[in-house]
Design a protein around this motif. Structure first.
Motif, PDB file in Angstrom:
ATOM      1  N   PRO A  85      15.531  14.414  -6.886  1.00 48.71           N
ATOM      2  CA  PRO A  85      16.490  13.313  -6.749  1.00 48.71           C
ATOM      3  C   PRO A  85      16.704  12.951  -5.284  1.00 48.71           C
ATOM      4  O   PRO A  85      16.536  13.787  -4.411  1.00 48.71           O
ATOM      5  N   MET A  86      17.079  11.706  -5.062  1.00 45.69           N
ATOM      6  CA  MET A  86      17.318  11.191  -3.715  1.00 45.69           C
ATOM      7  C   MET A  86      18.745  11.528  -3.293  1.00 45.69           C
ATOM      8  O   MET A  86      19.678  11.372  -4.072  1.00 45.69           O
ATOM      9  N   PHE A 106      10.079  11.063   1.993  1.00 47.08           N
ATOM     10  CA  PHE A 106       9.909   9.772   2.674  1.00 47.08           C
ATOM     11  C   PHE A 106       8.477   9.244   2.567  1.00 47.08           C
ATOM     12  O   PHE A 106       8.239   8.070   2.834  1.00 47.08           O
ATOM     13  N   LEU A 107       7.550  10.083   2.148  1.00 47.53           N
ATOM     14  CA  LEU A 107       6.195   9.604   1.859  1.00 47.53           C
ATOM     15  C   LEU A 107       6.173   8.779   0.572  1.00 47.53           C
ATOM     16  O   LEU A 107       5.277   7.967   0.356  1.00 47.53           O
ATOM     17  N   VAL A 108       7.162   8.992  -0.274  1.00 46.17           N
ATOM     18  CA  VAL A 108       7.267   8.306  -1.565  1.00 46.17           C
ATOM     19  C   VAL A 108       8.177   7.084  -1.476  1.00 46.17           C
ATOM     20  O   VAL A 108       7.887   6.048  -2.068  1.00 46.17           O
ATOM     21  N   TYR A 109       9.274   7.202  -0.732  1.00 43.38           N
ATOM     22  CA  TYR A 109      10.231   6.109  -0.632  1.00 43.38           C
ATOM     23  C   TYR A 109       9.575   4.863  -0.044  1.00 43.38           C
ATOM     24  O   TYR A 109       8.700   4.947   0.811  1.00 43.38           O
ATOM     25  N   ARG A 121      10.382   0.595   1.232  1.00 43.38           N
ATOM     26  CA  ARG A 121      11.296  -0.510   1.499  1.00 43.38           C
ATOM     27  C   ARG A 121      11.145  -1.513   0.365  1.00 43.38           C
ATOM     28  O   ARG A 121      10.142  -1.524  -0.332  1.00 43.38           O
ATOM     29  N   LYS A 122      12.101  -2.424   0.260  1.00 41.56           N
ATOM     30  CA  LYS A 122      11.968  -3.493  -0.734  1.00 41.56           C
ATOM     31  C   LYS A 122      10.627  -4.185  -0.537  1.00 41.56           C
ATOM     32  O   LYS A 122      10.180  -4.375   0.587  1.00 41.56           O
ATOM     33  N   GLY A 123       9.963  -4.528  -1.613  1.00 42.75           N
ATOM     34  CA  GLY A 123       8.660  -5.145  -1.500  1.00 42.75           C
ATOM     35  C   GLY A 123       7.547  -4.128  -1.384  1.00 42.75           C
ATOM     36  O   GLY A 123       6.427  -4.457  -1.055  1.00 42.75           O
ATOM     37  N   ARG A 124       7.869  -2.886  -1.643  1.00 35.78           N
ATOM     38  CA  ARG A 124       6.891  -1.790  -1.651  1.00 35.78           C
ATOM     39  C   ARG A 124       6.339  -1.451  -0.275  1.00 35.78           C
ATOM     40  O   ARG A 124       5.272  -0.866  -0.148  1.00 35.78           O
ATOM     41  N   GLY A 125       7.061  -1.796   0.773  1.00 33.89           N
ATOM     42  CA  GLY A 125       6.604  -1.510   2.122  1.00 33.89           C
ATOM     43  C   GLY A 125       6.757  -0.052   2.510  1.00 33.89           C
ATOM     44  O   GLY A 125       7.787   0.566   2.259  1.00 33.89           O
ATOM     45  N   VAL A 126       5.728   0.497   3.118  1.00 36.36           N
ATOM     46  CA  VAL A 126       5.760   1.876   3.598  1.00 36.36           C
ATOM     47  C   VAL A 126       6.747   1.979   4.766  1.00 36.36           C
ATOM     48  O   VAL A 126       6.840   1.078   5.594  1.00 36.36           O
ATOM     49  N   ILE A 127       7.470   3.080   4.820  1.00 36.69           N
ATOM     50  CA  ILE A 127       8.398   3.321   5.907  1.00 36.69           C
ATOM     51  C   ILE A 127       7.695   4.132   6.985  1.00 36.69           C
ATOM     52  O   ILE A 127       7.223   5.241   6.713  1.00 36.69           O
ATOM     53  N   PRO A 128       7.586   3.609   8.199  1.00 40.13           N
ATOM     54  CA  PRO A 128       6.954   4.373   9.286  1.00 40.13           C
ATOM     55  C   PRO A 128       7.755   5.654   9.582  1.00 40.13           C
ATOM     56  O   PRO A 128       8.987   5.616   9.628  1.00 40.13           O
ATOM     57  N   LEU A 129       7.053   6.758   9.779  1.00 37.67           N
ATOM     58  CA  LEU A 129       7.701   8.045   9.964  1.00 37.67           C
ATOM     59  C   LEU A 129       7.313   8.717  11.267  1.00 37.67           C
ATOM     60  O   LEU A 129       6.191   8.557  11.745  1.00 37.67           O
ATOM     61  N   LEU A 130       8.232   9.498  11.789  1.00 37.22           N
ATOM     62  CA  LEU A 130       7.975  10.523  12.801  1.00 37.22           C
ATOM     63  C   LEU A 130       8.217  11.816  12.040  1.00 37.22           C
ATOM     64  O   LEU A 130       9.349  12.162  11.731  1.00 37.22           O
ATOM     65  N   ALA A 131       7.160  12.516  11.672  1.00 34.88           N
ATOM     66  CA  ALA A 131       7.291  13.675  10.789  1.00 34.88           C
ATOM     67  C   ALA A 131       6.237  14.724  11.145  1.00 34.88           C
ATOM     68  O   ALA A 131       5.173  14.380  11.672  1.00 34.88           O
ATOM     69  N   PRO A 132       6.503  15.987  10.783  1.00 38.73           N
ATOM     70  CA  PRO A 132       5.554  17.052  11.107  1.00 38.73           C
ATOM     71  C   PRO A 132       4.413  17.192  10.109  1.00 38.73           C
ATOM     72  O   PRO A 132       3.623  18.114  10.205  1.00 38.73           O
ATOM     73  N   PHE A 133       4.289  16.253   9.186  1.00 35.32           N
ATOM     74  CA  PHE A 133       3.234  16.327   8.174  1.00 35.32           C
ATOM     75  C   PHE A 133       2.368  15.076   8.228  1.00 35.32           C
ATOM     76  O   PHE A 133       2.713  14.086   8.831  1.00 35.32           O
TER      77      PHE A 133
END
Length: 139
Positions: free
Chosen positions: A95-96, A122-125, A127-139
């Motif tokens: 769950p979120m 956050f790899l799954v979440y 934005r509206k319109g199915r846009g990928v969210i850019p991440l700063l992440a260790p994976f």
């Protein structure tokens, strides 16, 4: 060119403050390469306080980061309630968390941003319109 707004999640915040956290070294390295301020929401602050206190770590360094303006709160759930509730319902299989829903909504509102996170959800979440969210992440 507009600067990239960095949206701060709980994992890197706790990792930066807690020297024994598994993500401490990574969080500190990335954090030191960023320009302040970082932006977040009250739900992230609440989670971070809970996690630090549960680990017996002082929250003073965390509070000082907000007092000094290194991290700023830039979101009110009440202003975006329908959208946040929609996200919580959409991702109820994860769950979120409320913090994640707020950060996704913040990413929807800021076209040039990155979410600074240790959370693989956050790899799954999207934005509206199915846009990928850019991440700063260790994976």
């Amino acid at each position: 060119m507009a600067a990239t707004k960095v949206l701060l999640d709980t994992g890197p915040l706790v990792g930066f403050v807690n020297g024994t956290d598994q993500h401490h070294r990574w969080s500190a390295r990335v954090w030191n390469s960023l320009y302040e301020p970082l932006w977040t929401c009250e739900a992230v602050l609440s989670e971070a306080i809970f996690l630090l206190e549960s680990s017996g770590v002082s929250i003073d360094p965390l509070l000082e980061m907000f007092e000094r303006g290194l991290v700023k709160i830039d979101f009110a759930v009440s202003d975006h309630q329908p959208d946040v509730w929609e996200l919580l319902r959409k991702y109820d299989d994860r769950p979120m968390s409320l913090a994640d829903a707020c950060l996704v909504r913040m990413a929807e509102l800021s076209h040039r941003c990155q979410v600074f996170t240790t959370d693989k959800d956050f790899l799954v979440y999207r934005r509206k319109g199915r846009g990928v969210i850019p991440l700063l992440a260790p994976f």
